[in-house]
Enzyme design. Structure first.
Site, mmCIF file in Angstrom:
data_model
loop_
_atom_site.group_PDB
_atom_site.id
_atom_site.type_symbol
_atom_site.label_atom_id
_atom_site.label_comp_id
_atom_site.label_asym_id
_atom_site.label_seq_id
_atom_site.Cartn_x
_atom_site.Cartn_y
_atom_site.Cartn_z
ATOM 1 N N TRP A 170 -11.243 28.665 -16.583
ATOM 2 C CA TRP A 170 -10.651 27.426 -16.075
ATOM 3 C C TRP A 170 -9.525 26.888 -16.951
ATOM 4 C CZ3 TRP A 170 -10.998 24.048 -19.986
ATOM 5 C CH2 TRP A 170 -12.041 24.218 -20.910
ATOM 6 N N ASN A 171 -9.429 27.326 -18.214
ATOM 7 C CA ASN A 171 -8.498 26.655 -19.127
ATOM 8 C C ASN A 171 -7.035 27.046 -18.911
ATOM 9 O OD1 ASN A 171 -9.061 29.214 -20.105
ATOM 10 N ND2 ASN A 171 -9.086 28.602 -22.253
ATOM 11 N N LYS A 194 -11.753 36.428 -8.764
ATOM 12 C CA LYS A 194 -12.768 35.383 -8.742
ATOM 13 C C LYS A 194 -12.378 34.334 -9.784
ATOM 14 C CE LYS A 194 -16.538 32.923 -8.814
ATOM 15 N NZ LYS A 194 -16.044 32.000 -9.864
ATOM 16 N N PRO A 195 -11.762 33.206 -9.344
ATOM 17 C CA PRO A 195 -11.387 32.164 -10.301
ATOM 18 C C PRO A 195 -12.602 31.364 -10.741
ATOM 19 C CG PRO A 195 -10.876 31.457 -8.075
ATOM 20 C CD PRO A 195 -11.369 32.872 -7.964
ATOM 21 N N ALA A 196 -12.454 30.635 -11.827
ATOM 22 C CA ALA A 196 -13.525 29.768 -12.310
ATOM 23 C C ALA A 196 -13.873 28.739 -11.244
ATOM 24 C CB ALA A 196 -13.093 29.067 -13.590
ATOM 25 N N GLY A 250 -13.424 34.924 -20.775
ATOM 26 C CA GLY A 250 -14.431 33.882 -20.818
ATOM 27 C C GLY A 250 -15.281 34.004 -22.063
ATOM 28 N N GLU A 272 -11.704 39.718 -22.630
ATOM 29 C CA GLU A 272 -11.076 38.794 -23.586
ATOM 30 C C GLU A 272 -12.049 37.653 -23.747
ATOM 31 O OE1 GLU A 272 -9.613 35.591 -24.939
ATOM 32 O OE2 GLU A 272 -8.310 35.589 -23.183
ATOM 33 N N LEU A 273 -12.772 37.643 -24.897
ATOM 34 C CA LEU A 273 -13.935 36.783 -25.051
ATOM 35 C C LEU A 273 -13.683 35.681 -26.084
ATOM 36 C CD1 LEU A 273 -16.562 39.686 -24.929
ATOM 37 C CD2 LEU A 273 -15.588 38.368 -23.030
ATOM 38 N N CYS A 306 -8.785 29.881 -25.989
ATOM 39 C CA CYS A 306 -9.524 30.884 -26.759
ATOM 40 C C CYS A 306 -8.857 31.181 -28.093
ATOM 41 C CB CYS A 306 -9.687 32.158 -25.943
ATOM 42 S SG CYS A 306 -8.133 32.816 -25.330
ATOM 43 N N GLU A 404 -17.558 28.204 -31.966
ATOM 44 C CA GLU A 404 -16.331 27.783 -31.287
ATOM 45 C C GLU A 404 -16.535 26.411 -30.650
ATOM 46 O OE1 GLU A 404 -13.007 29.981 -28.506
ATOM 47 O OE2 GLU A 404 -15.117 30.307 -28.028
#
Length: 501
Positions: A170-171, A194-196, A250, A272-273, A306, A404
Site C-alpha cells: 500500500w505504501n 493483486k494490489p494491497a 511486503g 522485496e521484503l 521499506c 522495523e
C-alpha cells in the site's frame, strides 16, 4: 458494475471526485474478472480522515483462477509481438500516466495518505519504469557460444517466463505495480496484479490507462479483495501451475509464507521484503547534508517505506550538532491531510501502524531514551497522525533498533568506532538498504563493502531510480527490480545446440 462513490467525499467535490472518477471509478473496459462476478464490495478508506472514498469488489480464489486463465489465453498473442511493438505500448502507457499525473497523484494521496507533493513524485517514478523497460525489452540479447565441435553451433535465446503474478503493498500503490508490470510486459509475459487491500484504486487506474494505450485486456488482470480474501488469492496464485513467476513486495513474514506456498510448483520468485536500514553519520560528514539526507530518508511517506532509515548511528563527536540540525528540519514539517496546502507529513496507514509507532516511542523512553521533539498522537486531525519524533540516547536493545518501525521516528544512537557501528548495522536479519555520510573516500569504499545490504547510499537520502537494480539480501528478499537486471527476472534463457553442420 461501476464503483460507488459515497457522498461522504463532498470535501473533494469538483476536485478529487471529478479527477479520479475519470480514470479509476469507472468500470474498466475488458476487465473480465475485476469488476464482474462479484456483488460483494469493500470500502476504500482515506487514512487522512477515515472516510470512505469508494468501494471495490471482494474477490476470492475462484476469481483469481479466472484472472490467471484470462492471462494464459492472452500470453501467446502478447509474447509473439515484437519487442518493438511491446515497447511502443509501454511508451504510450508512460505518456498517459504523465498526462494524467495530477489525477493519479490525487488517487495515491486519498488512498494511502502521503502528501500530494510526494504522490506527484511517485507518479513520475512509477511512469519511468514503462519508459525504461520499453527500451530494455529490445536488449534481451541471446549469445552465440564457441562450439566444442566443428559440426555444431551453440547459442542461447531469451524467452518470456509466462504468466506472472504481482502482489503489491500500500505504501507505493502505483510505483510498486509498475516496477513489476513494466518488465513483465516488456519481456512478453502477461500478469495478474493483486494490489494491497488498502489501496486498490491506483491499480485499476493503471489498468484503464494501459488499455487506452493499446494493451490487450488479457495481458493484464487486476483482482481486489479484503484481508481475508487476499489470503485466498495469494494461495491461488502461488499454487497455480499456470503462474510461473510471482513478484511480491511486503513484509518478511508474508514473503516467507508465499515462498513456502510457491514451492509446490517450483515457481520463480522476486521478493522485496522488510528492511531495518541504518543511517551512519561519521565524524567527517557534512552535518547539514547528513541532516537533509536523514530527513528525506526517514520521514518520506511518514516513515512508511521499506528503505526508510529505521535507526541512526551518529558519531559522538558530531552527535549534538547533528541532532540540532535535524531537529530544526523536523520541527518545520507540517502534519495534516495530504491534499491540504503545505502539508509534508501525512497519516499512518492504519491503526496497527499507529499503535506500533507509539509502542516504539514508549519502549525507548522506558529504556532511558530522551524524546527531543514530537511523538504525540494527533487524533484531532481525524486520522492516524503522529508528530514526527526524534529520540536520542538510543541503545541496541530498544525496539526501534531491531524492529522495523514504519513510522515517523528518528531514533539516534551514538558510536565511537567504525568497526563497532558496522557490527551494529549488520546485526539484523534484514539487508535491504543502508546510508552513510562521510567525506573520506577511503572510508566510503571500506564501509560500503562491509555493510551487509543490497543497496548502500553515500551522502544521499534517496537511492531509488528506475535505471538501477533495487533489492536486498538476507531476509530482505530475492531478486532485483529496475535496471538492466529487472527484465531478467521475467526471462528464461534457452540453450540451443545445432548439430549436423
Amino acid at each position: 458494475m461501476a464503483f460507488r462513490i459515497p457522498m461522504a467525499t463532498k470535501r473533494y467535490a469538483g476536485g478529487i471526485r471529478r479527477k479520479i472518477s475519470s480514470i479509476a471509478y469507472r468500470a474498466p473496459r475488458g476487465l473480465e474478472v475485476t469488476l464482474s462476478l462479484r456483488d460483494e464490495q469493500m470500502p476504500v478508506i482515506d487514512p487522512g480522515n477515515l472516510k470512505q472514498i469508494a468501494s471495490v469488489p471482494v474477490h476470492n480464489r475462484e476469481d483469481a483462477h479466472k484472472a490467471v486463465q484470462t492471462c494464459e489465453r492472452g500470453l501467446e498473442e502478447w509474447s509473439l509481438k515484437t519487442a518493438k511493438e511491446r515497447g511502443e505500448v509501454l511508451e504510450r502507457i508512460y505518456e498517459l500516466m504523465l498526462f494524467h499525473k495530477e489525477d493519479l497523484a490525487h488517487l495515491i494521496t486519498v488512498e494511502c495518505g502521503k502528501p500530494l507533493s510526494e504522490a506527484l513524485g511517485e507518479v513520475d517514478y512509477a511512469a519511468s519504469f514503462f519508459k525504461w523497460f520499453a527500451a530494455e525489452g529490445r536488449r534481451t540479447y541471446g549469445n552465440t557460444i564457441p562450439s566444442n565441435h566443428p559440426s555444431k553451433r551453440l547459442m542461447t535465446i531469451k524467452q518470456p517466463v509466462g504468466v506472472c503474478a504481482a502482489i503489491t503493498p500500500w505504501n507505493f500503490p502505483s510505483a510498486m505495480i509498475t516496477r513489476k508490470l513494466a518488465p513483465a510486459l516488456a519481456a512478453g509475459c502477461t500478469m495478474v496484479v493483486k494490489p494491497a487491500e488498502d489501496t486498490p484504486l491506483s491499480a485499476i487506474a493503471i489498468y484503464n490507462l494501459a488499455l487506452e494505450a493499446g494493451l490487450p485486456s488479457n495481458a493484464m488482470q487486476v483482482v481486489t479483495s479484503d484481508r481475508k480474501g487476499s489470503i485466498q488469492i495469494g494461495e491461488a496464485l502461488c499454487e497455480s501451475q499456470v503462474v510461473r513467476k510471482l513478484s511480491f513486495t511486503g513484509s518478511t513474514a508474508v514473503g516467507k509464507i508465499l515462498a513456502k506456498q510457491s514451492a509446490s510448483t517450483v515457481k520463480r520468485l522476486s521478493l522485496e521484503l522488510g528492511g531495518n536500514a541504518p543511517l551512519i553519520v561519521f565524524p567527517d560528514a557534512d552535518i547539514n547534508a547528513a541532516a537533509d539526507g536523514a530527513l528525506a530518508s526517514k520521514f518520506r511517506n511518514s516513515g512508511q517505506t521499506c528503505v526508510c532509515t529505521n535507526r541512526m548511528y551518529v558519531h559522538e563527536k558530531v552527535h549534538d550538532a547533528f541532532v540540532e540540525a535535524l531537529a530544526k528540519r523536523v520541527n518545520k514539517l507540517v502534519v495534516g491531510h495530504g491534499l491540504d496546502a503545505g502539508v509534508t507529513q501525512g497519516p499512518l496507514i492504519n491503526e496497527a501502524g499507529f499503535n506500533k509507532t507509539l509502542r516504539h516511542i514508549k519502549n525507548a523512553q522506558k529504556h532511558g531514551a530522551t524524546l527531543i521533539t514530537g511523538g504525540k498522537p494527533m487524533k484531532e486531525l481525524g486520522g492516524y497522525f503522529i508528530e514526527p519524533a526524534i529520540i536520542t540516547n538510543g541503545t541496541q536493545d530498544m525496539e526501534f533498533n531491531y524492529e522495523e518501525t514504519f513510522g515517523p521516528i528518528a531514533g539516534i544512537t551514538t558510536f565511537q568506532y567504525e568497526d563497532e557501528v558496522i557490527t551494529w548495522s549488520n546485526d539484523t536479519s534484514a539487508g535491504l538498504a543502508a546510508y552513510i555520510f562521510t567525506r573520506d573516500i577511503h572510508r566510503t569504499f571500506r564501509v560500503t563493502e562491509k555493510l551487509q545490504y543490497g543497496m548502500v547510499a553515500v551522502n544521499d537520502g534517496i537511492l531509488s531510480v528506475e535505471s538501477a537494480p533495487f533489492g536486498g539480501i538476507k531476509e530482505s528478499g530475492i531478486g532485483r527490480e529496475g535496471g538492466s537486471e529487472g527484465i531478467d527476472e521475467y526471462l528464461n534463457t534457452k540453450y540451443i545446440c545445432l548439430g549436423g553442420y
